[in-house]
Design a protein around this motif. Structure first.
Motif, short mmCIF file in Angstrom:
data_model
loop_
_atom_site.label_atom_id
_atom_site.label_comp_id
_atom_site.label_asym_id
_atom_site.label_seq_id
_atom_site.Cartn_x
_atom_site.Cartn_y
_atom_site.Cartn_z
N ALA A 1 -54.96 63.81 -11.95
CA ALA A 1 -55.81 64.61 -12.60
C ALA A 1 -55.15 64.80 -14.03
CB ALA A 1 -55.41 65.91 -12.16
N LEU A 2 -53.85 64.55 -14.25
CA LEU A 2 -53.23 64.53 -15.72
C LEU A 2 -53.86 63.32 -16.32
CD1 LEU A 2 -49.56 65.26 -16.45
CD2 LEU A 2 -50.90 63.46 -17.81
N LEU A 3 -53.82 62.32 -15.62
CA LEU A 3 -54.00 60.90 -16.45
C LEU A 3 -55.51 60.87 -16.87
CD1 LEU A 3 -52.28 58.39 -13.71
CD2 LEU A 3 -51.74 58.90 -16.39
N ALA A 4 -56.35 61.56 -15.80
CA ALA A 4 -57.73 61.69 -16.16
C ALA A 4 -58.04 62.66 -17.29
CB ALA A 4 -58.56 62.13 -14.99
N ARG A 5 -57.41 63.76 -17.42
CA ARG A 5 -57.70 64.83 -18.45
C ARG A 5 -56.89 64.25 -19.63
NH1 ARG A 5 -56.03 68.69 -15.36
NH2 ARG A 5 -54.00 68.66 -16.07
N GLY A 6 -55.84 63.80 -19.59
CA GLY A 6 -55.06 63.24 -20.70
C GLY A 6 -53.75 64.29 -20.80
N ASN A 7 -52.64 63.67 -21.55
CA ASN A 7 -51.58 64.51 -21.79
C ASN A 7 -51.76 65.53 -22.58
OD1 ASN A 7 -51.14 63.09 -24.00
ND2 ASN A 7 -49.54 61.78 -23.16
N GLY A 8 -50.83 66.28 -22.99
CA GLY A 8 -50.78 67.36 -23.96
C GLY A 8 -51.16 66.85 -25.06
N ALA A 9 -50.42 65.55 -25.59
CA ALA A 9 -50.87 65.26 -26.98
C ALA A 9 -52.32 64.66 -27.14
CB ALA A 9 -49.79 63.90 -27.16
N GLU A 10 -52.76 64.08 -26.10
CA GLU A 10 -54.18 63.70 -26.35
C GLU A 10 -55.26 64.86 -26.20
OE1 GLU A 10 -53.47 59.73 -23.56
OE2 GLU A 10 -54.51 61.28 -22.62
N ILE B 1 -45.20 66.66 -12.54
CA ILE B 1 -44.44 65.98 -12.99
C ILE B 1 -43.13 66.23 -12.27
CG2 ILE B 1 -42.82 65.47 -15.05
CD1 ILE B 1 -45.50 66.10 -16.72
N ALA B 2 -42.72 67.55 -11.84
CA ALA B 2 -41.51 67.87 -11.03
C ALA B 2 -41.60 67.32 -9.96
CB ALA B 2 -41.66 69.29 -11.14
N ALA B 3 -43.06 67.27 -8.91
CA ALA B 3 -43.11 66.47 -7.84
C ALA B 3 -42.75 65.25 -8.15
CB ALA B 3 -44.42 66.97 -7.42
N LEU B 4 -43.24 64.60 -9.19
CA LEU B 4 -43.08 63.02 -9.20
C LEU B 4 -41.21 62.59 -9.29
CD1 LEU B 4 -43.82 60.13 -9.60
CD2 LEU B 4 -44.41 60.64 -12.09
N HIS C 1 -42.34 56.70 -18.06
CA HIS C 1 -43.39 57.07 -17.38
C HIS C 1 -43.26 58.64 -17.47
CE1 HIS C 1 -42.28 53.32 -15.93
NE2 HIS C 1 -43.15 52.96 -15.23
N LEU C 2 -42.12 59.12 -17.28
CA LEU C 2 -42.23 60.63 -17.15
C LEU C 2 -42.50 61.49 -18.63
CD1 LEU C 2 -39.14 60.97 -14.90
CD2 LEU C 2 -41.50 61.39 -14.34
N LEU C 3 -41.75 60.50 -19.64
CA LEU C 3 -42.09 60.92 -21.00
C LEU C 3 -43.53 60.78 -21.49
CD1 LEU C 3 -41.05 61.77 -24.02
CD2 LEU C 3 -40.31 59.07 -24.30
N ALA C 4 -44.14 59.93 -20.97
CA ALA C 4 -45.54 59.87 -21.48
C ALA C 4 -46.48 60.87 -20.93
CB ALA C 4 -46.11 58.41 -21.19
N LEU C 5 -46.44 61.06 -19.63
CA LEU C 5 -47.06 62.01 -18.96
C LEU C 5 -46.97 63.60 -19.49
CD1 LEU C 5 -46.30 60.88 -15.28
CD2 LEU C 5 -48.66 60.82 -16.30
N GLY D 1 -47.42 56.98 -26.00
CA GLY D 1 -47.56 57.84 -24.92
C GLY D 1 -48.00 57.27 -23.71
N LEU D 2 -49.37 57.59 -23.08
CA LEU D 2 -49.77 56.64 -21.90
C LEU D 2 -50.54 55.59 -22.15
CD1 LEU D 2 -51.57 60.07 -20.29
CD2 LEU D 2 -49.63 58.81 -19.36
N ASP D 3 -50.61 55.28 -23.59
CA ASP D 3 -51.39 53.97 -24.05
C ASP D 3 -50.07 53.01 -24.34
OD1 ASP D 3 -54.04 54.89 -23.91
OD2 ASP D 3 -53.82 55.70 -25.96
N ALA D 4 -49.07 53.19 -23.98
CA ALA D 4 -47.81 52.29 -24.53
C ALA D 4 -47.86 51.20 -23.47
CB ALA D 4 -46.71 53.34 -24.37
N THR D 5 -47.27 50.05 -23.96
CA THR D 5 -46.86 48.88 -23.30
C THR D 5 -45.39 49.10 -22.77
OG1 THR D 5 -48.56 47.48 -24.46
CG2 THR D 5 -46.68 46.46 -23.32
N HIS D 6 -45.21 48.75 -21.26
CA HIS D 6 -43.88 48.74 -20.81
C HIS D 6 -43.45 47.37 -20.52
CE1 HIS D 6 -40.78 50.79 -18.38
NE2 HIS D 6 -40.89 49.74 -17.54
N VAL D 7 -42.58 47.00 -21.08
CA VAL D 7 -41.80 45.57 -20.91
C VAL D 7 -40.68 45.44 -19.90
CG1 VAL D 7 -42.60 44.81 -23.31
CG2 VAL D 7 -40.15 45.73 -22.80
#
Length: 377
Positions: free
Chosen positions: A330-339, A241-244, A148-152, A284-290
């Motif tokens: 806000a990050l999820l809406a804007r996209g992470n740095g990679a996006e 992310i630090a707050a999370l 979760h943190l890595l993808a963000l 990234g944020l489009d990953a599937t978590h199992v």
């Protein structure tokens, strides 16, 4: 709750203002630094900072803005720019210099070419673990949220001029070293210490600092250190992310986080954790978590992040970090740095233009904009 203090380390690239390429001139910047808050790293293309111990995410925000301004201003005095992103999009390693020093030479002798070629830039978040709590047991509880943190934070999709297809190619490069990825499960801090002692006695590791797990009990400070994240171009994303991370540790200390892979054996859980970390680095944020505990055994990582926010939200509120944690949405809406890097590729005139854009993103809101207005006035 304020005993769960937090601190952040960030690693920055030094680049040419003309070409955007990496420049091995950290020693020149350090000679100009009057603050003694800029530090060298293994490569001369990199500078590192660390915040003071902070009692809130708001303090982290102030610290990171202050330190980014310090780095950017000092780099500018050396005719350089600073960039916050997990890897450089096009510069190769052959033209770069390493930092000299006894420890760095030992690391080179141990790991060889991997170290010579490794120009990666991360963000490490430390959360203090108060007396009465076992760091190893807390680490067991939070290690399932590495993806979760890595993808963000993912901000390294382009490497040596090519889109790698990964959101965090920095993670793939980092995992060439031993003792990386999700940490093992330990029943107690005492058992963790026994394991570390065995590794050191046998020469398997030089010291605790060469345990490069995605999360580790810090060798010097009474913290859990979260090491899996790329450095974020935008400072507000780093703060969110630090707050999370802080809320995650405090929630685990309250016994309100489910253990990852609880339905599996310990070795099978380790395999799932490693897979999920790779999946987050890849997609990234489009990953599937199992996870066998999930309905159908899987969910989108975005859904998992939303569920995590719901779970840790009350704790963040008690910590006084609710406003900062809202930055995750806000990050999820804007996209992470990679996006956002990928979105900028068509708009910029080549990868040098992408680096120039990243340099502007890295100092957005830190004070350089106001100083320029004052000079013009």
């Amino acid at each position: 709750m304020n005993e769960f203090t937090v601190g952040v380390e960030e690693e920055y690239q030094l680049v040419s203002p003309e070409t955007g390429g990496l420049i091995s001139r950290a020693r020149d910047v350090l000679e100009l630094d009057w603050s003694a808050e800029l530090h060298p790293e293994n490569q001369q293309t990199m500078l590192e900072i660390g915040t003071h111990v902070c009692r809130s995410a708001a303090e982290v925000d102030r610290e990171l803005r202050r330190l980014r301004l310090q780095v950017a201003s000092t780099a500018a005095a050396a005719d350089l720019r600073m960039v916050a992103a997990g890897i450089h999009p096009f510069s190769r390693w052959e033209a770069q210099e390493r930092t000299r020093g006894e420890r760095y030479e030992r690391i080179l002798e141990r790991y060889g070419r991997v170290i010579r070629t490794e120009h990666i830039f991360g963000m490490h978040v430390h959360v203090a673990v108060p007396p009465g709590h076992d760091r190893a047991r807390l680490m067991n509880g939070v290690r399932g949220y590495i993806p979760h943190l890595l993808a963000l934070a993912a901000s390294s999709p382009v490497y040596e001029g090519e889109d790698t297809g990964y959101a965090s190619y920095r993670t793939i490069i980092a995992h060439r070293l031993p003792h990386t990825g999700p940490p093992p499960c330990f029943p107690s801090d005492d058992r963790f210490r026994e394991f570390v002692g065995f590794l050191m006695e046998t020469g398997a590791i030089e010291d605790e600092y060469t345990l490069y797990w995605s999360i580790r009990p810090h060798p010097e400070y009474p913290t859990l250190e979260f090491r899996m994240t790329d450095v974020c171009p935008r400072v507000e994303d780093a703060v969110a992310i630090a707050a999370l991370v802080r809320a995650l540790v405090a929630t685990a200390a309250e016994g309100k986080l489910p253990l990852p892979g609880a339905a599996c054996s310990e070795s099978a859980t380790d395999e799932l954790l490693a897979h999920n970390e790779w999946e987050a680095a890849r997609y990234g944020l489009d990953a599937t978590h199992v996870d066998p505990a999930l309905p159908g055994g899987k969910e989108t990582l975005r859904d998992g992040i939303h569920r995590l926010l719901e779970r840790v939200g009350p704790t963040a509120e008690r910590l006084g970090d609710a406003e900062a944690l809202a930055g995750i949405e806000a990050l999820l809406a804007r996209g992470n740095g990679a996006e956002r890097i990928r979105a900028m590729l068509p708009e910029c005139e080549g990868l040098a233009g992408v680096v120039q854009w990243l340099a502007r993103e890295s100092v957005l809101g830190v004070g350089l904009d106001r100083r320029r207005s004052q000079r013009e006035a």
